[in-house]
Structures are given as C-alpha cells and as structure tokens.
Design a protein around this motif. Sequence first.
Motif, mmCIF file in Angstrom:
data_model
loop_
_atom_site.group_PDB
_atom_site.id
_atom_site.type_symbol
_atom_site.label_atom_id
_atom_site.label_comp_id
_atom_site.label_asym_id
_atom_site.label_seq_id
_atom_site.Cartn_x
_atom_site.Cartn_y
_atom_site.Cartn_z
ATOM 1 N N GLY A 1 27.182 -44.991 24.494
ATOM 2 C CA GLY A 1 27.369 -46.299 25.084
ATOM 3 C C GLY A 1 26.482 -46.575 26.275
ATOM 4 O O GLY A 1 26.390 -47.715 26.744
ATOM 5 N N GLY A 2 25.817 -45.536 26.745
ATOM 6 C CA GLY A 2 24.949 -45.667 27.899
ATOM 7 C C GLY A 2 23.557 -46.137 27.547
ATOM 8 O O GLY A 2 23.263 -46.469 26.386
ATOM 9 N N SER A 3 22.696 -46.159 28.558
ATOM 10 C CA SER A 3 21.330 -46.643 28.404
ATOM 11 C C SER A 3 20.344 -45.620 28.956
ATOM 12 O O SER A 3 20.684 -44.795 29.805
ATOM 13 C CB SER A 3 21.138 -47.967 29.147
ATOM 14 N N ARG A 4 19.130 -45.740 28.458
ATOM 15 C CA ARG A 4 18.045 -44.876 28.922
ATOM 16 C C ARG A 4 16.746 -45.614 28.682
ATOM 17 O O ARG A 4 16.596 -46.320 27.673
ATOM 18 C CB ARG A 4 18.032 -43.562 28.141
ATOM 19 N N SER B 1 18.040 -49.236 12.236
ATOM 20 C CA SER B 1 19.053 -48.450 12.942
ATOM 21 C C SER B 1 19.093 -48.713 14.442
ATOM 22 O O SER B 1 20.086 -48.402 15.099
ATOM 23 C CB SER B 1 18.823 -46.955 12.686
ATOM 24 N N VAL B 2 18.024 -49.288 14.988
ATOM 25 C CA VAL B 2 17.976 -49.519 16.436
ATOM 26 C C VAL B 2 17.857 -50.989 16.786
ATOM 27 O O VAL B 2 17.912 -51.361 17.972
ATOM 28 C CB VAL B 2 16.819 -48.739 17.095
ATOM 29 N N LYS B 3 17.715 -51.839 15.790
ATOM 30 C CA LYS B 3 17.519 -53.272 16.034
ATOM 31 C C LYS B 3 18.707 -53.829 16.796
ATOM 32 O O LYS B 3 19.859 -53.573 16.465
ATOM 33 C CB LYS B 3 17.336 -53.989 14.696
ATOM 34 N N GLY B 4 18.398 -54.580 17.854
ATOM 35 C CA GLY B 4 19.448 -55.156 18.679
ATOM 36 C C GLY B 4 19.906 -54.253 19.807
ATOM 37 O O GLY B 4 20.611 -54.705 20.711
ATOM 38 N N ARG B 5 19.528 -52.982 19.766
ATOM 39 C CA ARG B 5 19.917 -52.031 20.822
ATOM 40 C C ARG B 5 18.716 -51.544 21.626
ATOM 41 O O ARG B 5 18.839 -51.285 22.821
ATOM 42 C CB ARG B 5 20.627 -50.823 20.209
ATOM 43 N N PHE B 6 17.578 -51.389 20.963
ATOM 44 C CA PHE B 6 16.372 -50.872 21.612
ATOM 45 C C PHE B 6 15.362 -52.005 21.785
ATOM 46 O O PHE B 6 15.269 -52.902 20.940
ATOM 47 C CB PHE B 6 15.726 -49.775 20.776
ATOM 48 N N GLN C 1 13.331 -49.267 25.986
ATOM 49 C CA GLN C 1 14.642 -49.438 26.598
ATOM 50 C C GLN C 1 15.699 -49.235 25.524
ATOM 51 O O GLN C 1 15.702 -49.942 24.508
ATOM 52 C CB GLN C 1 14.768 -50.828 27.209
ATOM 53 N N MET C 2 16.570 -48.265 25.749
ATOM 54 C CA MET C 2 17.583 -47.923 24.759
ATOM 55 C C MET C 2 18.963 -48.218 25.336
ATOM 56 O O MET C 2 19.346 -47.632 26.358
ATOM 57 C CB MET C 2 17.475 -46.440 24.387
ATOM 58 N N ASN C 3 19.677 -49.115 24.707
ATOM 59 C CA ASN C 3 21.022 -49.499 25.136
ATOM 60 C C ASN C 3 22.040 -49.143 24.051
ATOM 61 O O ASN C 3 21.673 -48.913 22.895
ATOM 62 C CB ASN C 3 21.084 -50.990 25.436
#
Length: 124
Positions: free
Chosen positions: A15-18, A63-68, A82-84
């Motif tokens: 749930g975190g970000s990096r 798999s990462v669309k909308g989050r990265f 940016q990874m959320n």
Amino acid sequence: QVQLVESGGGLVQAGGSRRLSCAASGRTFSSYTMGWFRQAPGKRREFVATISWTGSRTSYADSVKGRFTISRDNAKNTVFLQMNSLKPEDTAVYYCAATDRYNIATTRQLYDYWGQGTQVTVSS
C-alpha cells in the motif's frame, strides 16, 4: 554508449509508495527512449513502463497501469518511476534500460543499455 545507474529501491509495506531514479551518463540523454523492467526470483524479466525521447508518449504494463508513473527530466539526465499502492507481487529487481533506435519500446529485446538494477521488496 550510455551508462545507467538505478537508485531508490528498498523495503516498503504493501500500500506504500516508492520512487525509483535512473541516472544516465554518456551520450545525449534526450536521444534515448527509456524503460523500466523488473525481474522477480525465478521469473523472466518483464516490461513495466517506457517513455519516449521527449516524454510525450508513455506505455505501461497492465499490471502496473494506474499505480506506476514513468517520467523523465532531460535537463538532469534522469528517468523516474513513481510506484504507488505497492503490492507484494511488485517485489523484484527493477532495471532501467535505454535505446536510441525506437521512439517507444515495450520489449526487452529493443533495448541496448541496461543498469545493474535496484531491489524493491514489498512486505504484506
């Protein structure tokens, strides 16, 4: 030739970000399409995101669309990821890659230069 160095990896809770960074040196950074790939233990290296020379075009794995989000700062010779909303399945070594042969590139075979990778571990 271009040299790539990734940074920003580490341990993060689900749930975190990096934010990952990839610093490039060598030939003109703005001439390169940049990509991020990742490789989990026992799995093949897979495409994550790519950004065109000018930054006007991007593409993401489903798999990462909308989050990265991939972005670049040509003045600083750096590309970011940016990874959320991170998930345990995002755990992998993340690699930065570059190519000057294509405006957008979503497969590893299209890239000519690679960094050494940075580990991202997402705990549940």
